[in-house]
Design an enzyme around this catalytic site. Structure first.
Site, mmCIF file in Angstrom:
data_model
loop_
_atom_site.group_PDB
_atom_site.id
_atom_site.type_symbol
_atom_site.label_atom_id
_atom_site.label_comp_id
_atom_site.label_asym_id
_atom_site.label_seq_id
_atom_site.Cartn_x
_atom_site.Cartn_y
_atom_site.Cartn_z
ATOM 1 N N SER A 187 0.808 -1.192 -0.044
ATOM 2 C CA SER A 187 0.057 0.000 -0.143
ATOM 3 C C SER A 187 1.102 1.306 -0.083
ATOM 4 C CB SER A 187 -0.971 0.111 1.197
ATOM 5 O OG SER A 187 -1.884 1.023 1.067
ATOM 6 N N ASP A 274 -9.717 -4.976 -4.419
ATOM 7 C CA ASP A 274 -9.404 -3.991 -3.282
ATOM 8 C C ASP A 274 -10.053 -2.835 -3.124
ATOM 9 O OD1 ASP A 274 -7.410 -2.035 -2.129
ATOM 10 O OD2 ASP A 274 -5.979 -3.009 -2.767
ATOM 11 N N HIS A 313 -7.761 -5.817 0.416
ATOM 12 C CA HIS A 313 -6.666 -4.654 0.322
ATOM 13 C C HIS A 313 -5.439 -5.539 1.044
ATOM 14 C CE1 HIS A 313 -4.074 -1.176 0.184
ATOM 15 N NE2 HIS A 313 -4.168 -0.905 1.394
#
EC number: 3.1.-.-
Length: 339
Positions: A187, A274, A313
């Site tokens: 991320s 995601d 995610h």
């Protein structure tokens, strides 16, 4: 209901609606006038989940073969580091001190430097689960909290986060001998990872491979795609109100630019469902990287995870395919491989 009660109810409802509307209009101006707010929303370093854990005791999170260190990248900056040894050494690691762990880096097991995303700490649940998976596959895992996160001291900034990562990488390399060292970013950590690896490649000390989990192209595109931005996406002057303050705060995390200057094998992992970093941003980054001249002698691979799997995610670590993916990719991460 009599007329006076209806009138009073309508008056209160109208008052609430006006307050909500006023707040909706005020927030963009507040962010524009105080760019630091936008920076805090990107870093979310003040969000310490899970709460009430002692970062000095990784064993409390089920990491019984992990040592907690503190390193000092710069004056007035101290960062907390966890080093998890391969699971096969679980028994040997019991009761050992920091020196034993440092010496262990020179043994014949590869090392993954893990760069986490925003919010939380190195003790976040999904992060701990990934360390366990990687440790079970025979990797050392070294991870840390950037300055301003967890129990690390300092003020968050893109430059500072990148410098912290560089310091930890150099600390590992000074102890790891000829063992492979891989960089894994997740991320927001993918932005730190590409900043770091670009710098390492420019000084001709590249890592053995770069793994990006749930990456974006650059922070402006990610901010525009983030679910939090939905209610303002069509607000007049969205870029000026919300995206320009990010740039003026010196935050770029330009993965799309960095990959053009990286010379090592690259693996991108992204779940189709995601909700935080849209899948298409990961695919777009791959499409920029794959034809880049800097990767012409290295393997570049994109692994999608179908939305039916529900990895979203931060749950790719649950994939039963992950050990095979890493084994096949990292076994072929040396120069001279084709795309």
């Amino acid at each position: 209901m009599n007329a006076s009660r209806r009138k009073g109810l309508w008056f209160r409802l109208r008052k609430i609606l006006l307050c909500v509307l006023g707040l909706y209009v005020a927030i963009p101006f507040l962010i524009k006038l105080c760019p630091g707010i936008q920076a805090k929303l990107i870093f979310l370093n003040f969000v310490r989940v899970p709460y009430f854990i002692d970062l000095k005791k990784p064993q409390d999170q089920g990491l019984n073969h992990t040592c907690n260190y503190y390193l000092q990248p710069e004056e007035d900056v101290t960062i907390g580091v966890w080093h998890t040894v391969p699971a096969v050494w679980w028994k040997d690691a019991q009761g050992k001190d920091q020196m034993w762990y440092e010496d262990a880096l020179a043994t014949s097991h590869p090392i993954i430097l893990y760069l986490h995303g925003n919010a939380g700490t190195r003790g976040g649940d999904h992060r701990v689960e990934l360390y366990k998976v990687l440790s079970s596959l025979g990797y050392h895992v070294v991870t840390f909290d950037y300055r301003g996160w967890g129990d690390s001291v300092g003020t968050p900034s893109e430059r500072g986060m990148t410098y912290d990562a560089l310091h930890v990488f150099d600390w590992i390399k000074a102890r790891s001998g000829d063992n492979p060292v891989y960089i894994w970013g997740h991320s927001l950590g993918t932005g730190v990872a590409t900043n770091l690896v670009r710098r390492l490649c420019e000084r001709e000390t590249p890592p053995d491979a770069l793994i990006l989990e749930s990456p974006f192209t650059n922070i402006r595109e990610e901010a525009k795609s983030h679910p939090f931005s939905v209610i303002y996406r069509y607000f007049p002057g969205f870029d000026w109100f919300f995206l320009d303050p990010i740039t003026s705060s010196g935050i770029k995390f330009a993965n799309d630019e960095n990959v053009k200057h990286i010379s090592c094998s690259l693996l991108i992992l992204h779940a189709e469902d995601d909700p935080v970093v849209p899948f298409q941003l990961g695919r777009k980054l791959y499409n920029i990287a794959a034809p880049s001249r800097s990767f012409r002698d290295f393997k570049v691979q994109f692994i999608p995870f179908h939305s039916d799997l529900g990895y979203r995610h931060k749950y790719i670590y649950k994939s039963p395919e992950l050990p095979r993916i890493l084994r096949e990719f990292l076994g072929k991460s040396e120069p001279g491989r084709q795309h």
